[in-house]
Design an enzyme around this catalytic site. Sequence first.
Site, mmCIF file in Angstrom:
data_model
loop_
_atom_site.group_PDB
_atom_site.id
_atom_site.type_symbol
_atom_site.label_atom_id
_atom_site.label_comp_id
_atom_site.label_asym_id
_atom_site.label_seq_id
_atom_site.Cartn_x
_atom_site.Cartn_y
_atom_site.Cartn_z
ATOM 1 C CG ASP A 45 -9.529 -1.647 0.632
ATOM 2 O OD1 ASP A 45 -9.688 -0.425 0.747
ATOM 3 O OD2 ASP A 45 -8.761 -2.295 1.367
ATOM 4 C CE1 TYR A 69 -3.556 2.721 0.729
ATOM 5 C CE2 TYR A 69 -1.907 3.530 2.271
ATOM 6 C CZ TYR A 69 -3.065 3.715 1.546
ATOM 7 O OH TYR A 69 -3.732 4.906 1.643
ATOM 8 C CE LYS A 99 -10.882 -2.658 7.215
ATOM 9 N NZ LYS A 99 -9.769 -1.716 7.349
#
Length: 538
Positions: A306, A271, A378
């Site tokens: 995500d 990320y 998640k």
Amino acid sequence: MSRESMLDLDAEVVARARRLAAEAAKPVVRLAKAHTTVAVERATLRLAGITGADTTHRAGDVPWVNRVVDTIREQCGLAHGAVLPAFHALKQHGFADLTELAEATAAGQVEFTVPEGKAAERAAKTARVAVAKGMRRIDRNRAQRAKLVDKIGDPAQRPWIYLIVATGDIDEDVVQACNAARAGADVIAVIRSTGQSLLDYVPEGATHHGFAGTYATQENFRIMRAALDEVSKEVGRYVRLTNYASGLCMPEIAVLGGLERLDMMLNDCMYGILFRDINPIRTFVDQRFSRQVHARAGIIINTGEDNYLTTADAVEAAHTVTVSQLLNEHFAHEAGLPDELLGLGHAFEINPELPDSFRMELSHALLARELFPDAPLKWMPPTKHMTGDVFRGHLLDGFFNLAGVLTGQSILLVGMMTEAVVTPWLSDRDLALANVRYVLGAAGKLAEDFRPAPDGFIVKRAHQVLGEAVDLLERIVDDGLLTAIAQGTFGLMKRPPDGGKGADGVIEKAEGYVNPASDLLDEDLLAGSSVGTEGSDR
């Protein structure tokens, strides 16, 4: 958490995907083991007991740990680590503790050198004792979590309901967090102030001036954890606390999270590289150390797949999410994190205007669930295709909640109907929580009845995505993971290995490098003690 298969995935294809992920990750793990960073060295000294900040600096408060590590680097380098010069100087000057050493360092009263022979052995031994004391505090927090869960209880249902607060003021965050827990939230995430991930230091003390979030500091962690402990007793379930172990201070924030009993931390292998343009080598070195700390602390990590779907198309790029999940899994296991602490991320981000969009969302969510049956996945709500139409947004969030229930997700981040319009008000959060409560109450057990057709659209789509993931992993193995990142494979972001922020904070280890924190954490790996240790909260 293991459940009956609905997708009839080919076991050999799944095994091949994992083998390829391991092969792709291997050179990066070697690279991470061969280097240290300024953040790893600061995190180690924090475990050894250094606290506080220099409040006299003209540019603002500077943490003492930054003062010490920066001065050591300037005077004798960090290739042998920070503890040898620091604890040698502590002995030479007769300082009472590391904080006193730091104060003298700032005053220009200390000349650091790398000790040799018996002096090096003494410094290493003293440092190990000090770092072990910090580790014991982390161990006590893990055991305390387990005791509280046993005494107060866990939420009665899965998925856990995860809600974000972010006012900029820790005192106001406490008010919102406690009210959210009373309204049904099981996990509170305190989002960080904008730009904190790019600060190469951790601010000190309680803060009240964050922008679109609240600064992650040790004192803020302590304040929020204490408040949630109180409200946990009130609501009759242990409310978990989340913050962000990412950015340039990933190892330090992981340590502070362990020292103050956080329960979850966002920690993704790529990320920071992709979305904050942090140097890839810096990120992989920092994430390995931070994940070892999380494993010791029993902290559930949340990965960030995500985010790829906010920059790339959620249909065309679905397989890149699966590839990243497999890589995150391998990096986590290599660092000692067991499946029960591996909160892999994925998201509900397909354009709702597309035909069969909901069926594809179900397929992708089921694929993640079946590939990682024992991981607390998640599941993230729609953001990319939210508009100013709050009614449509509320409906989309309802579909997201339903998909989470149908596919057995573990952690459900509450979607806001005002996403992309305003920072949510308390009333927005209350309506969003009501949406989740309704779906859980009305359809919470619907998964018992849901079975996609064996040769239907949902199953075929899952097989297609898995096949594309294997193809991509084969290319990554051939070209190298760092090359794949540089080419924009994930989230369309192109990040070369020699670029990005924080590259100057990466140091190749010399022969004779000493870091007692790394040694203790590596001993956990060898003993397998981080997997299923006493004090696990799951």
